[in-house]
Design a protein around this motif. Structure first.
Motif, PDB file in Angstrom:
ATOM      1  N   ARG A  20      45.914  42.585  30.039  1.00 50.18           N
ATOM      2  CA  ARG A  20      44.559  42.962  29.628  1.00 50.18           C
ATOM      3  C   ARG A  20      44.048  44.065  30.553  1.00 50.18           C
ATOM      4  NH1 ARG A  20      40.731  40.871  33.103  1.00 50.18           N
ATOM      5  NH2 ARG A  20      41.377  39.110  34.380  1.00 50.18           N
ATOM      6  N   PRO A  21      43.168  44.942  30.051  1.00 52.64           N
ATOM      7  CA  PRO A  21      42.608  46.006  30.874  1.00 52.64           C
ATOM      8  C   PRO A  21      41.956  45.422  32.111  1.00 52.64           C
ATOM      9  CG  PRO A  21      42.053  46.355  28.579  1.00 52.64           C
ATOM     10  CD  PRO A  21      42.687  44.996  28.662  1.00 52.64           C
ATOM     11  N   MET A  22      42.120  46.122  33.207  1.00 49.46           N
ATOM     12  CA  MET A  22      41.641  45.583  34.476  1.00 49.46           C
ATOM     13  C   MET A  22      41.110  46.670  35.395  1.00 49.46           C
ATOM     14  SD  MET A  22      43.875  42.538  35.939  1.00 49.46           S
ATOM     15  CE  MET A  22      44.056  40.988  35.046  1.00 49.46           C
ATOM     16  N   THR A  23      40.174  46.293  36.231  1.00 46.62           N
ATOM     17  CA  THR A  23      39.701  47.165  37.301  1.00 46.62           C
ATOM     18  C   THR A  23      40.456  46.804  38.579  1.00 46.62           C
ATOM     19  OG1 THR A  23      38.015  45.632  38.109  1.00 46.62           O
ATOM     20  CG2 THR A  23      37.400  47.062  36.290  1.00 46.62           C
ATOM     21  N   GLY A  24      40.329  47.655  39.574  1.00 48.54           N
ATOM     22  CA  GLY A  24      40.936  47.358  40.867  1.00 48.54           C
ATOM     23  C   GLY A  24      40.415  46.048  41.418  1.00 48.54           C
ATOM     24  N   TYR A  25      39.159  45.830  41.202  1.00 52.74           N
ATOM     25  CA  TYR A  25      38.545  44.608  41.705  1.00 52.74           C
ATOM     26  C   TYR A  25      39.093  43.374  40.989  1.00 52.74           C
ATOM     27  CZ  TYR A  25      34.982  41.563  43.655  1.00 52.74           C
ATOM     28  OH  TYR A  25      34.323  40.559  44.330  1.00 52.74           O
ATOM     29  N   ASP A  26      39.296  43.510  39.689  1.00 53.62           N
ATOM     30  CA  ASP A  26      39.902  42.403  38.931  1.00 53.62           C
ATOM     31  C   ASP A  26      41.259  42.042  39.519  1.00 53.62           C
ATOM     32  OD1 ASP A  26      37.801  42.274  37.138  1.00 53.62           O
ATOM     33  OD2 ASP A  26      38.754  43.617  35.686  1.00 53.62           O
ATOM     34  N   LEU A  27      42.053  43.055  39.814  1.00 56.54           N
ATOM     35  CA  LEU A  27      43.378  42.825  40.392  1.00 56.54           C
ATOM     36  C   LEU A  27      43.255  42.108  41.730  1.00 56.54           C
ATOM     37  CD1 LEU A  27      44.960  46.266  39.510  1.00 56.54           C
ATOM     38  CD2 LEU A  27      45.747  44.047  38.675  1.00 56.54           C
ATOM     39  N   ARG A  28      42.323  42.585  42.533  1.00 61.63           N
ATOM     40  CA  ARG A  28      42.126  41.940  43.825  1.00 61.63           C
ATOM     41  C   ARG A  28      41.771  40.464  43.647  1.00 61.63           C
ATOM     42  NH1 ARG A  28      38.256  44.414  47.843  1.00 61.63           N
ATOM     43  NH2 ARG A  28      39.468  43.058  49.196  1.00 61.63           N
ATOM     44  N   LYS A  29      40.982  40.175  42.622  1.00 61.16           N
ATOM     45  CA  LYS A  29      40.605  38.781  42.384  1.00 61.16           C
ATOM     46  C   LYS A  29      41.835  37.945  42.029  1.00 61.16           C
ATOM     47  CE  LYS A  29      37.249  38.869  39.514  1.00 61.16           C
ATOM     48  NZ  LYS A  29      36.239  38.587  38.490  1.00 61.16           N
ATOM     49  N   VAL A  30      42.653  38.492  41.138  1.00 64.94           N
ATOM     50  CA  VAL A  30      43.875  37.781  40.779  1.00 64.94           C
ATOM     51  C   VAL A  30      44.727  37.512  42.025  1.00 64.94           C
ATOM     52  CG1 VAL A  30      46.051  37.912  39.497  1.00 64.94           C
ATOM     53  CG2 VAL A  30      43.934  38.697  38.428  1.00 64.94           C
ATOM     54  N   PHE A  31      44.795  38.506  42.877  1.00 65.45           N
ATOM     55  CA  PHE A  31      45.626  38.396  44.085  1.00 65.45           C
ATOM     56  C   PHE A  31      44.972  37.570  45.199  1.00 65.45           C
ATOM     57  CE2 PHE A  31      47.593  42.691  42.763  1.00 65.45           C
ATOM     58  CZ  PHE A  31      48.512  42.040  41.963  1.00 65.45           C
TER      59      PHE A  31
END
Lengths: 186, 186
Positions: free
Chosen positions: B24-35
């Motif tokens: 799904r489309p993601m922002t850098g912040y979204d990725l950081r949250k996942v990580f």
DNA sequence: TGAGACATGTAATCGGTTACATGATTCC
DNA sequence: GGAATCATGTAACCGATTACATGTCTCA
């Protein structure tokens, strides 16, 4: 005034190098051989990684290189651990196990265990394994939780991957218990 | 004349990033949250790793960032996979499994599996797992051999460490078989 | 005499870590 | 009003990868 020992162990590779040299004096080439012919092939055997690391260690006084066969046409540099080097290695092995170690460096923890026996002795190795056990048993439930939510979300692939993680940590736990038993059995 | 797609996946982190954006489309912040909040905490959640990676991917055309809320005071850059990006990701997932993967990147292989289901489909995922199985069953005996020599050398700590390796690869094998069964069961 | 092991290095490049920097929004 | 979360970056530093470079010794 205390004289601080300069230079630390920055990576798993450098821990492996220092640990191996602690077991017996070694040349760069010897290290490369270990990293290609034993299960330590896990590490890089690249000269571009090993020789600079040896130079850094020597510059900060953790190892000392002695040239053997200086008169011959193929001299080699044999490295030995210095007192400072032994101190740094001991300190490094004695660090408490963090969550981060368990999550991102679970194999490194086994490397530490490997060197520990000879350097810190059986008692400390046992404490280390018990500490490891606690950390592992503390970590697994958090994976379990995520597995449950993933299952609800019906993401089968994600769920399988988490199962992988859980099983890895479970055998890890079993392994640690087994080693503790063996070491206490003696 | 073929137009080569520039830019490849250089590391596990960047594979994780591209794979997540493919879901799904993601922002850098979204990725950081996942990580930080999912078992993918295994990866770095450092902005100094993620934002530059996103820029590299965008520069080589694998992802496209769209600014949302440009008029507001807190705009965010939402990244989507491009056609080229999907191609590169597919190619990356379709690479054959090497010995080196099995030895040094065994967890990465699971990451590849995770994304594969949605991107390449069930059939290819099954082939992948079967290939993995062969590689694993091929690797374990070499560890076993070293265990035997270590035992003869009476290096108990070394032997325990190799046992760790063997057990890890054995559950890995069991896991792969289990997943194959489940996927074929459907 | 030639292949393969022995032996040690350097240089360019690059991704990741660490630390710094900034500001908005939300909710108590 | 202040803490926590949202949101995105930059800069210095550094270890490792990759590739290049060089020469010896041993043994079939």
């Amino acid at each position: 005034m205390y004289i601080m020992v300069e230079g630390t162990i920055q990576s798993t590779l450098t821990l492996a190098i220092l640990g191996l040299i602690s077991q017996r004096p070694m040349t760069g080439y010897d290290l490369r051989k270990v990293f290609t012919t034993t299960p330590m092939w896990y590490f890089s055997n690249s000269p571009g990684a090993i020789y600079p690391a040896l130079q850094r260690f020597e510059n900060s006084g953790l190892i000392k290189g002695i040239v053997e066969g200086q008169d011959t046409l193929r001299p080699k540099r044999v490295y030995t651990l210095t007192e400072d080097g032994r101190q740094v290695l001991e300190q490094s092995l004695e660090q408490p196990i963090t969550q981060d170690d368990v999550i991102r460096r679970r194999d490194d923890l086994v490397l530490r265990f490997t060197f520990m026996g000879n350097i810190l002795g059986r008692e400390k190795t046992l404490s280390y394994l018990k500490e490891l056990l606690i950390q592992l048993e503390n970590y697994i439930p958090s994976l379990q939780e995520h597995l449950d939510t993933e299952r609800l979300a019906e993401s089968p692939y994600d769920a399988f991957s988490i199962e992988y993680g859980i099983e890895m940590y479970q055998v890890y736990t079993r392994w640690a218990k087994h080693v503790i038993d063996q070491l206490e059995g003696n």
